[in-house]
Design an enzyme around this catalytic site. Sequence first.
Site, PDB file in Angstrom:
ATOM      1  N   LEU A 294      42.322  87.211  86.541  1.00 43.59           N
ATOM      2  CA  LEU A 294      43.134  86.952  85.357  1.00 43.59           C
ATOM      3  C   LEU A 294      42.587  87.797  84.204  1.00 43.59           C
ATOM      4  CD1 LEU A 294      45.441  84.971  84.361  1.00 43.59           C
ATOM      5  CD2 LEU A 294      43.593  83.937  83.065  1.00 43.59           C
TER       6      LEU A 294
ATOM      7  N   GLU B 118      35.971  86.749  89.683  1.00 42.84           N
ATOM      8  CA  GLU B 118      35.904  85.938  88.460  1.00 42.84           C
ATOM      9  C   GLU B 118      35.444  84.535  88.833  1.00 42.84           C
ATOM     10  OE1 GLU B 118      39.832  85.331  86.725  1.00 42.84           O
ATOM     11  OE2 GLU B 118      40.742  85.214  88.704  1.00 42.84           O
TER      12      GLU B 118
ATOM     13  N   LYS C 278      49.174  84.184  85.545  1.00 44.35           N
ATOM     14  CA  LYS C 278      48.611  82.866  85.229  1.00 44.35           C
ATOM     15  C   LYS C 278      49.585  81.805  85.754  1.00 44.35           C
ATOM     16  CE  LYS C 278      45.844  80.777  81.518  1.00 44.35           C
ATOM     17  NZ  LYS C 278      44.663  80.453  82.302  1.00 44.35           N
TER      18      LYS C 278
ATOM     19  N   TYR D 202      51.697  79.545  82.971  1.00 42.29           N
ATOM     20  CA  TYR D 202      51.174  78.802  81.820  1.00 42.29           C
ATOM     21  C   TYR D 202      50.236  79.664  80.993  1.00 42.29           C
ATOM     22  CZ  TYR D 202      46.543  78.015  83.991  1.00 42.29           C
ATOM     23  OH  TYR D 202      45.293  78.174  84.529  1.00 42.29           O
TER      24      TYR D 202
HETATM   25  N1  PDD Z   1      41.602  79.317  82.365  1.00 38.74           N
HETATM   26  N2  PDD Z   1      40.200  83.381  85.045  1.00 38.74           N
HETATM   27  C1  PDD Z   1      40.874  82.265  85.406  1.00 38.74           C
HETATM   28  C2  PDD Z   1      41.227  82.070  86.843  1.00 38.74           C
HETATM   29  C3  PDD Z   1      41.218  81.304  84.427  1.00 38.74           C
HETATM   30  O1  PDD Z   1      41.906  80.214  84.782  1.00 38.74           O
HETATM   31  C4  PDD Z   1      40.823  81.519  83.068  1.00 38.74           C
HETATM   32  C5  PDD Z   1      41.146  80.555  81.973  1.00 38.74           C
HETATM   33  C6  PDD Z   1      40.122  82.696  82.752  1.00 38.74           C
HETATM   34  C7  PDD Z   1      39.698  83.021  81.336  1.00 38.74           C
HETATM   35  O2  PDD Z   1      40.787  83.478  80.561  1.00 38.74           O
HETATM   36  P1  PDD Z   1      40.848  83.202  78.968  1.00 38.74           P
HETATM   37  O3  PDD Z   1      39.626  83.815  78.391  1.00 38.74           O
HETATM   38  O4  PDD Z   1      42.092  83.890  78.534  1.00 38.74           O
HETATM   39  O5  PDD Z   1      40.878  81.710  78.787  1.00 38.74           O
HETATM   40  C8  PDD Z   1      39.843  83.606  83.760  1.00 38.74           C
HETATM   41  C9  PDD Z   1      42.071  78.351  81.410  1.00 38.74           C
HETATM   42  C10 PDD Z   1      41.119  78.033  80.319  1.00 38.74           C
HETATM   43  C11 PDD Z   1      42.591  77.124  82.149  1.00 38.74           C
HETATM   44  O6  PDD Z   1      43.223  77.330  83.175  1.00 38.74           O
HETATM   45  O7  PDD Z   1      42.412  75.998  81.689  1.00 38.74           O
END
Ligand code: PDD
Length: 289
Positions: A208, A184, A146, A31
């Site tokens: 991620l 993270e 992801k 996703y």
């Molecule tokens: N999640 N690390 C993880 C495990 C994440 O699920 C996310 C973002 C990030 C930040 O990535 P970005 O800056 O590209 O949003 C880091 C999204 C917001 C979610 O799963 O809803």
Amino acid sequence: MTIYLNGEFLPIAEAKVSVLDRGFIFGDGVYEVIPVYSRRAFRLPEHLKRLQHSLDGIKLANPHDETEWTRIVEKLIARNEGEDQYLYLHITRGAAKRDHAFPNPPVPPTVFAMSSPLPTPPAALLESGISCITAQDNRWLRCDIKAIALLPNVLLRQMAVDAGCAETILIRHGSEDGDAFLTEGAASNIFVVKNGTLLAPPKDNLMLPGITYDVMLEIAAANGIPCEVRRVMKAELFSADELLLTSSTKEVLAITHLDGKPVGNGKPGPMFARLHSLYQEYKHNVMRK
Ligand code: PDD
């Protein structure tokens, strides 16, 4: 809400997916979450590139090229409420008889997308910062994908909620406890600030590769803020002057308490103030173009 499912735009109540969908049965899919500002998807090419990386990681062909994705995204944004939206793309390996191995011959993937109004972080949160807890990172070794299979992230985030906190910061343990390092957050990236330098864990298989993370490092570099991208040890997390959290939905937030103790003086610090305002400026400039 109008959603997109396998080539059609439908009211959400009319959208149906097979119970044999491998996303439902195995969590076999990937996703993206993309913020939309002023009805324009922020950093869409970068998000689509990461989506390709995730699809490659699970050996699933991309059902659309960049032009087709852009068309779907634009139509979905136009059909939904809110100038600022939260866009979600989701692709699974499709519906097939239950068997762990990939369906052979392959079946059509399930392609789903939705977009809803994006809640911006409340001003009070920006002023007070957030509280976080730490926990052992017990996820797999492909956290760069992801994947929709988010059970570890779900359980880790719930630990924070149960503790009255906003996020769980994850620590990987090497062979010795002294090797423990930051990866993270359960759904965010984490930066450490020490003596005016921004420390960021490297984009490897253990985290991620955040799109907001990239924006942070770009604006820091463009504004002469010293950055170090390297493994950040657990001890550095606990002796930080400031801690920052980034994600597409939260933008950038200050972490002011960690495991019940204040970070620095327990208030959002100067690096947060600077990066938050630079981020807002960057966002507005990009969206005006
Ligand atoms: N999640 N690390 C993880 C495990 C994440 O699920 C996310 C973002 C990030 C930040 O990535 P970005 O800056 O590209 O949003 C880091 C999204 C917001 C979610 O799963 O809803």
